[in-house]
Design a protein around this motif. Structure first.
Motif, mmCIF file in Angstrom:
data_model
loop_
_atom_site.group_PDB
_atom_site.id
_atom_site.type_symbol
_atom_site.label_atom_id
_atom_site.label_comp_id
_atom_site.label_asym_id
_atom_site.label_seq_id
_atom_site.Cartn_x
_atom_site.Cartn_y
_atom_site.Cartn_z
ATOM 1 N N VAL A 163 42.458 16.424 35.783
ATOM 2 C CA VAL A 163 43.780 16.211 36.162
ATOM 3 C C VAL A 163 43.748 16.347 37.691
ATOM 4 N N SER A 164 44.096 15.245 38.390
ATOM 5 C CA SER A 164 43.882 15.341 39.805
ATOM 6 C C SER A 164 44.924 15.775 40.464
ATOM 7 N N SER A 165 46.333 15.955 39.962
ATOM 8 C CA SER A 165 47.389 16.505 40.606
ATOM 9 C C SER A 165 48.581 16.681 39.673
ATOM 10 N N VAL A 166 49.494 17.746 39.771
ATOM 11 C CA VAL A 166 50.677 17.770 39.232
ATOM 12 C C VAL A 166 51.937 17.421 40.172
ATOM 13 N N CYS A 167 52.630 16.322 39.698
ATOM 14 C CA CYS A 167 53.777 16.099 40.567
ATOM 15 C C CYS A 167 55.058 16.629 39.726
ATOM 16 N N ARG A 168 56.003 17.258 40.594
ATOM 17 C CA ARG A 168 55.689 17.898 41.733
ATOM 18 C C ARG A 168 56.335 19.135 41.751
ATOM 19 N N GLY A 169 56.223 19.832 42.922
ATOM 20 C CA GLY A 169 56.987 20.951 43.330
ATOM 21 C C GLY A 169 57.634 20.760 44.625
ATOM 22 N N GLY A 170 58.302 21.638 45.078
ATOM 23 C CA GLY A 170 58.991 21.605 46.431
ATOM 24 C C GLY A 170 60.403 21.414 46.243
ATOM 25 N N MET A 171 61.138 20.451 47.169
ATOM 26 C CA MET A 171 62.572 20.355 47.059
ATOM 27 C C MET A 171 63.267 21.578 47.566
ATOM 28 N N ARG A 179 63.414 28.422 43.941
ATOM 29 C CA ARG A 179 62.184 29.349 43.727
ATOM 30 C C ARG A 179 61.797 29.509 42.248
ATOM 31 N N GLU A 180 62.487 29.658 41.216
ATOM 32 C CA GLU A 180 61.948 29.772 39.881
ATOM 33 C C GLU A 180 61.490 28.304 39.431
ATOM 34 N N ASP A 181 61.700 27.160 39.745
ATOM 35 C CA ASP A 181 61.035 26.107 39.552
ATOM 36 C C ASP A 181 59.955 25.818 39.996
ATOM 37 N N ASN A 182 59.681 26.336 41.233
ATOM 38 C CA ASN A 182 58.367 26.111 41.814
ATOM 39 C C ASN A 182 57.237 26.961 41.442
ATOM 40 N N ARG A 183 57.750 28.040 40.873
ATOM 41 C CA ARG A 183 56.863 29.116 40.063
ATOM 42 C C ARG A 183 56.518 28.511 38.627
ATOM 43 N N ARG A 184 57.207 27.960 38.064
ATOM 44 C CA ARG A 184 57.061 26.980 36.920
ATOM 45 C C ARG A 184 55.930 26.090 37.148
ATOM 46 N N ALA A 185 56.169 25.436 38.067
ATOM 47 C CA ALA A 185 55.314 24.308 38.527
ATOM 48 C C ALA A 185 53.779 24.715 38.786
ATOM 49 N N VAL A 186 53.634 25.790 39.553
ATOM 50 C CA VAL A 186 52.460 26.336 39.692
ATOM 51 C C VAL A 186 51.899 26.637 38.511
ATOM 52 N N GLU A 187 52.703 27.480 37.520
ATOM 53 C CA GLU A 187 51.875 27.699 36.236
ATOM 54 C C GLU A 187 51.598 26.490 35.470
ATOM 55 N N GLU A 188 52.290 25.558 35.431
ATOM 56 C CA GLU A 188 51.877 24.269 35.033
ATOM 57 C C GLU A 188 50.628 23.619 35.569
ATOM 58 N N ALA A 189 50.417 23.497 36.698
ATOM 59 C CA ALA A 189 49.389 23.114 37.634
ATOM 60 C C ALA A 189 48.094 24.227 37.180
ATOM 61 N N HIS A 192 52.242 33.291 44.901
ATOM 62 C CA HIS A 192 52.219 33.228 43.781
ATOM 63 C C HIS A 192 51.165 31.968 43.448
ATOM 64 N N ALA A 193 51.050 30.848 44.062
ATOM 65 C CA ALA A 193 49.980 29.956 43.852
ATOM 66 C C ALA A 193 48.764 30.303 44.220
ATOM 67 N N ARG A 194 48.330 31.417 45.110
ATOM 68 C CA ARG A 194 47.194 31.814 45.516
ATOM 69 C C ARG A 194 46.880 32.674 44.291
ATOM 70 N N ALA A 195 47.556 33.634 43.971
ATOM 71 C CA ALA A 195 47.290 34.279 42.631
ATOM 72 C C ALA A 195 46.856 33.297 41.167
ATOM 73 N N ALA A 196 47.510 32.223 41.286
ATOM 74 C CA ALA A 196 47.134 31.521 39.878
ATOM 75 C C ALA A 196 46.014 30.429 40.275
ATOM 76 N N GLY A 197 45.486 30.606 41.406
ATOM 77 C CA GLY A 197 44.344 29.771 41.694
ATOM 78 C C GLY A 197 44.745 28.271 41.847
ATOM 79 N N VAL A 198 46.044 28.031 42.279
ATOM 80 C CA VAL A 198 46.626 26.730 42.431
ATOM 81 C C VAL A 198 46.747 26.201 43.943
ATOM 82 N N LYS A 199 46.279 25.170 44.235
ATOM 83 C CA LYS A 199 46.136 24.519 45.704
ATOM 84 C C LYS A 199 47.661 24.043 45.917
ATOM 85 N N LEU A 200 48.180 24.228 47.077
ATOM 86 C CA LEU A 200 49.351 23.402 47.217
ATOM 87 C C LEU A 200 49.325 22.480 48.218
#
Length: 264
Positions: free
Chosen positions: A59-67, A76-86, A123-131
């Motif tokens: 999986v090269s990326s998950v699209c998308r977080g932000g907005m 805030r909650e949506d982006n945290r879910r996006a991190v968990e998915e990635a 949150h991304a750092r703790a999950a090991g997800v690169k933004l």
């Protein structure tokens, strides 16, 4: 470009649900896929992870977080879910489309983007997800993003000690007179490279991207710049196009492979 680096961005075969998109990658020997969150939701996160792992897909990326500027959603909650998915999908990065301008105050909108990333980063750092911030063409400023150049994206990255990366999307940045210098500046902060083409007679601001080789972008040159900056990862073919979406998905996948080798 060597076929092994090809990643199929799921939006290119937008008519397919995730199981069918995974099967298309298997049929056409495409080893990587970029997933969109609505397609993940269509089967559920657990099933999505099972599908890509069973197929041996990267999986090269998950699209998308932000907005971050959008007041209509719980960003805030949506982006945290996006991190968990990635994280669950072991994606290389979570793509951040930063959010549109909503009024006359562009500096304030861009400040909200920086604040939103600052809130999400731990949150991304703790999950090991690169933004990865994806700058979008200025025509998208009222619809998608107030971050419109690689310089702006890299300035954001600098604000976080280069811990936040960037996406180089040929469609969005090919026009930029600072492109060479900013790609070189990005260096190891490039977390993804997306390709398509800009048609000479673009008919729609969002849904008329061209297949590689059909438009104005010097893709071999841009690929060389990205390689010289040190990026060696998957290269996503991301084509939002009403024309290509109306074609047979297997024909599209075959064309993607052929054009990727010829023009990227």
């Amino acid at each position: 470009m060597e076929p092994a680096r090809l990643s199929l961005n799921q939006i290119t075969l937008n008519s397919l649900a995730l199981p069918e998109a995974v099967a298309a990658c298997e049929r056409h020997e495409i080893g990587s896929i970029a997933l969109w969150r609505d397609k993940i939701a269509g089967v559920g996160l657990g099933r999505a992870a099972e599908l890509v792992r069973s197929a041996g897909l990267h999986v090269s990326s998950v699209c998308r977080g932000g907005m971050f500027t959008d007041p209509a959603v719980d960003v805030r909650e949506d982006n945290r879910r996006a991190v968990e998915e990635a994280a669950t999908l072991e994606a290389d990065c979570l793509v951040l489309v930063c959010g549109p301008a909503l009024d006359h105050d562009l500096p304030a909108a861009r400040e909200r983007v920086r604040d939103g990333i600052a809130d999400l980063l731990p949150h991304a750092r703790a999950a090991g997800v690169k933004l990865a911030v994806e700058p979008l063409h200025p025509m998208m400023i009222s619809r998608r993003s107030v971050v419109n150049t690689l310089r702006q994206a890299l300035d954001l990255s600098d604000a976080f000690d280069a811990e936040v990366g960037v996406i180089v999307d040929a469609y969005h940045v090919w026009w930029d007179p600072e492109l060479d210098a900013q790609i070189a500046r990005a260096g190891e902060r490039i977390l993804g490279y997306h390709v398509s083409d800009w048609l000479p007679e673009t008919a729609d601001l969002l849904l008329d991207r061209g297949m590689m080789g059909d438009g104005l972008i010097d893709l071999p040159r841009m690929s060389r710049l990205v390689a010289e900056a040190g990026y060696t990862g998957p290269v996503e073919v991301e084509i939002l196009s009403s024309h290509w979406w109306a074609q047979d998905p297997d024909d599209v996948a075959r064309t993607v492979r052929k054009r990727f080798e010829e023009f990227v």
